[in-house]
Design a protein around this motif. Structure first.
Motif, PDB file in Angstrom:
ATOM      1  N   ARG A  80       0.824   4.034  -2.909  1.00 36.44           N
ATOM      2  CA  ARG A  80       0.524   5.441  -2.573  1.00 36.44           C
ATOM      3  C   ARG A  80       1.678   6.354  -2.988  1.00 36.44           C
ATOM      4  O   ARG A  80       1.470   7.413  -3.567  1.00 36.44           O
ATOM      5  CB  ARG A  80       0.266   5.556  -1.070  1.00 36.44           C
ATOM      6  CG  ARG A  80      -0.076   6.979  -0.611  1.00 36.44           C
ATOM      7  CD  ARG A  80      -0.190   7.075   0.894  1.00 36.44           C
ATOM      8  NE  ARG A  80       1.131   6.860   1.486  1.00 36.44           N
ATOM      9  CZ  ARG A  80       1.369   6.032   2.500  1.00 36.44           C
ATOM     10  NH1 ARG A  80       0.423   5.327   3.047  1.00 36.44           N
ATOM     11  NH2 ARG A  80       2.597   5.882   2.960  1.00 36.44           N
ATOM     12  N   LYS A 121       0.830  -1.208   0.000  1.00 34.93           N
ATOM     13  CA  LYS A 121       0.000   0.000   0.000  1.00 34.93           C
ATOM     14  C   LYS A 121       0.865   1.258   0.000  1.00 34.93           C
ATOM     15  O   LYS A 121       0.546   2.233  -0.684  1.00 34.93           O
ATOM     16  CB  LYS A 121      -0.936  -0.002   1.209  1.00 34.93           C
ATOM     17  CG  LYS A 121      -2.072  -0.976   1.063  1.00 34.93           C
ATOM     18  CD  LYS A 121      -2.952  -0.988   2.304  1.00 34.93           C
ATOM     19  CE  LYS A 121      -4.049  -2.027   2.138  1.00 34.93           C
ATOM     20  NZ  LYS A 121      -4.915  -2.122   3.311  1.00 34.93           N
ATOM     21  N   GLN A 122       1.964   1.256   0.755  1.00 34.17           N
ATOM     22  CA  GLN A 122       2.857   2.415   0.771  1.00 34.17           C
ATOM     23  C   GLN A 122       3.496   2.635  -0.597  1.00 34.17           C
ATOM     24  O   GLN A 122       3.581   3.768  -1.073  1.00 34.17           O
ATOM     25  CB  GLN A 122       3.959   2.230   1.821  1.00 34.17           C
ATOM     26  CG  GLN A 122       3.472   2.271   3.247  1.00 34.17           C
ATOM     27  CD  GLN A 122       4.581   1.908   4.190  1.00 34.17           C
ATOM     28  OE1 GLN A 122       5.443   2.737   4.468  1.00 34.17           O
ATOM     29  NE2 GLN A 122       4.589   0.665   4.667  1.00 34.17           N
TER      30      GLN A 122
END
Length: 140
Positions: free
Chosen positions: A136, A132-133
């Motif tokens: 993003r 997810k990081q």
């Protein structure tokens, strides 16, 4: 050294990236590594050399990173460690080009010590959080 001292030294010297080749002093010739990935147990055999290369790959991906041991518990010949690793995305990771942005890894493992060497471990890493990081950061 006690099992706790062995694992603490492993984190301070090897896992931290400060001295990956020190793994030869703390790991058995063959280490059974159980990696819990999305509820799937993958077991591989690692040598101290393999592990040192693995740490160098992390350095290539995340630069000089920090490792903060948040909890350590020892019982007999087993040591539990939970840590937070913070690095900067400076190399390709899982197809994601470097962004120069921070990436945090939260993980834990239980290490089994035999004859004053790490002989086996069970590790869980929040790979979904890392994914997810990276996603993003790609959009920034």
């Amino acid at each position: 050294m006690t099992p706790e001292q062995i694992v603490r030294t492993f984190f301070e010297e090897v896992r931290s990236g400060h001295n990956p080749d020190y793994a030869i002093n703390l790991m058995a010739e063959q280490v059974i590594a159980h990696q819990m990935i999305s509820e799937e147990d993958v077991t591989v055999i690692r040598t101290p050399h393999d592990y040192a290369d693995h740490v160098r790959e992390m350095i290539e991906a995340y630069g000089t990173f920090s490792v903060d041991i948040q909890e350590m518990l020892a019982h007999g010949n087993k040591v539990y460690v939970r840590w937070k690793q913070v690095g900067t995305h400076v190399g390709e990771v899982d197809g994601y080009s470097p962004t120069g942005l921070p990436v945090i890894e939260i993980a834990s493992a239980v290490y089994r010590i035999e004859e004053e060497k790490i002989k086996e471990y069970w590790i869980q890493i929040d790979r979904s959080g890392i994914q997810k990081q990276l996603e993003r950061n790609k959009l920034r």
